[in-house]
Design an enzyme around this catalytic site. Structure first.
Site, PDB file in Angstrom:
ATOM      1  N   HIS A 117       1.347  -0.296 -10.557  1.00  0.00           N
ATOM      2  CA  HIS A 117       0.289  -1.325  -9.781  1.00  0.00           C
ATOM      3  C   HIS A 117       0.020  -2.607 -10.534  1.00  0.00           C
ATOM      4  O   HIS A 117      -1.061  -2.802 -10.675  1.00  0.00           O
ATOM      5  CB  HIS A 117      -0.637  -0.474  -9.349  1.00  0.00           C
ATOM      6  CG  HIS A 117      -1.763  -0.801  -8.315  1.00  0.00           C
ATOM      7  ND1 HIS A 117      -2.412  -0.171  -7.288  1.00  0.00           N
ATOM      8  CD2 HIS A 117      -1.920  -2.323  -7.640  1.00  0.00           C
ATOM      9  CE1 HIS A 117      -2.892  -0.678  -6.495  1.00  0.00           C
ATOM     10  NE2 HIS A 117      -2.691  -2.097  -6.488  1.00  0.00           N
ATOM     11  N   ARG A 165       0.907  -1.150  -0.160  1.00  0.00           N
ATOM     12  CA  ARG A 165       0.163   0.025  -0.103  1.00  0.00           C
ATOM     13  C   ARG A 165       0.876   1.266   0.037  1.00  0.00           C
ATOM     14  O   ARG A 165       1.828   1.415   0.749  1.00  0.00           O
ATOM     15  CB  ARG A 165      -1.097   0.085   1.223  1.00  0.00           C
ATOM     16  CG  ARG A 165      -2.245  -0.805   1.166  1.00  0.00           C
ATOM     17  CD  ARG A 165      -2.953  -0.647   0.078  1.00  0.00           C
ATOM     18  NE  ARG A 165      -4.189  -1.646   0.131  1.00  0.00           N
ATOM     19  CZ  ARG A 165      -4.169  -2.603  -0.821  1.00  0.00           C
ATOM     20  NH1 ARG A 165      -3.336  -2.801  -1.546  1.00  0.00           N
ATOM     21  NH2 ARG A 165      -4.964  -3.439  -0.902  1.00  0.00           N
TER      22      ARG A 165
END
Length: 309
Positions: free
Chosen positions: A272, A224
């Site tokens: 990502h 994260r």
């Protein structure tokens, strides 16, 4: 009467309709998958935070909300969601994460960048140490962290795993708590962050904790973006305390074009892509949880609202 499984995500419907319908049938479930339905008739809700559905109050019949994402920080605090919430733990997603982490760990361990990008044609026959001489620390020992740690341990890296509560993972040295965190960081030649985002993990890598790392340590963050204090990391990179950071997740995505990470010589940005939910295998996870709900069995990967994951 067939079960009604609501899929309130118009943008994802074309991608998920066929695999979810097939998985429900393969699981022997008499179920109707629908993008819209009368809330009073809905038995299960398949969900992602991008859904326009934000008020769960009318869904009084629904037995569970089944997330397509591993991260649930954008939904777990929704006060209207009172039924069980299950996060996605997809075997294929885990495989993808292991491949990304092992690939980039080996890239940095072997010093591949200096050979792949070598415009000066420098002949440098320096050999790297063996894996058993390069300690790795994994922050987070959930499904993903444990799998990545065991894959690296199988390559002879000495792997230390840290979690907020005590855990045991075969092949790893497992630590927990504040003192365990400092100890885990102090040996991390390569640090992998795979914690969920919670109030207790935000900025877990800040100026103090980054200073505990061995000189020149490499950071891999596929977890994260909010786990890292960006300004503190940039300062540590500039000072040489951190040798390189390969980052797959960010506080704002897509990463803005003017962000310093894009041009920093000691940062690699990946967009990502470390792991993704794969429709075929994830659909089977959803179907299995619906089968469990109908059989009165415990749901898989049910979220602890207090911990936030």
């Amino acid at each position: 009467m067939p079960l009604t499984v609501l899929f309130p995500m118009p943008a994802l419907w074309p991608e998920w309709q066929a695999p979810l319908t097939a998985a429900l049938a393969e699981g022997g479930l008499d179920a109707r998958l629908a993008p819209e339905a009368d809330p009073a008739t809905v038995d299960y809700i398949v969900y992602a935070p991008s859904s326009p559905l934000q008020d769960f109050t009318p869904y009084t019949r629904a037995r569970a909300v089944l997330s397509l994402w591993a991260g649930v920080e954008r939904i777990v605090g929704n006060e209207t969601l009172t039924m069980p919430l299950c996060r996605m733990v997809d075997p294929a997603l885990t495989e993808g994460m292991v491949e990304w982490v092992v690939g980039h760990a080996l890239r940095h361990h072997l010093g591949m960048d200096r050979h792949i990008v070598n415009p000066g044609h420098v002949w440098d026959p320096t050999c790297p140490p063996l894996a058993r001489e390069r300690p790795v620390t994994i922050l987070g020992l959930g499904e993903l962290g444990a799998a990545c740690g065991q894959a690296l341990a199988a390559l002879n890296f000495p792997v230390t795993g840290w979690s907020r509560t005590p855990k045991q993972v075969p092949g790893l040295t497992c630590l927990s708590g504040p003192e365990g965190l400092d100890r885990a960081l102090s040996t991390a030649a390569i640090l992998v962050t795979l914690l969920p985002r919670t109030p207790g993990t935000e900025n877990i890598l800040d100026a103090r904790t980054l200073a505990l790392l061995p000189e020149g340590a490499v950071i891999l963050n596929p977890g994260r973006g909010a786990l890292i204090d960006d300004e503190a990391l940039l300062a540590a990179l500039d000072a040489g305390r951190v040798g390189h950071a390969t980052l797959d997740v960010f506080r704002v995505e897509p990463l803005p074009g003017d962000h310093p990470y894009w041009t920093h010589p000691r940062v690699t940005v990946t967009p990502h892509i470390a792991a993704d939910t794969r429709t075929a295998s994830a659909a089977r996870v959803v179907a299995e949880n619906i089968r469990r709900g109908e059989a009165g069995e415990p749901f898989l990967h049910r979220v602890d609202r207090v911990r936030g994951y």
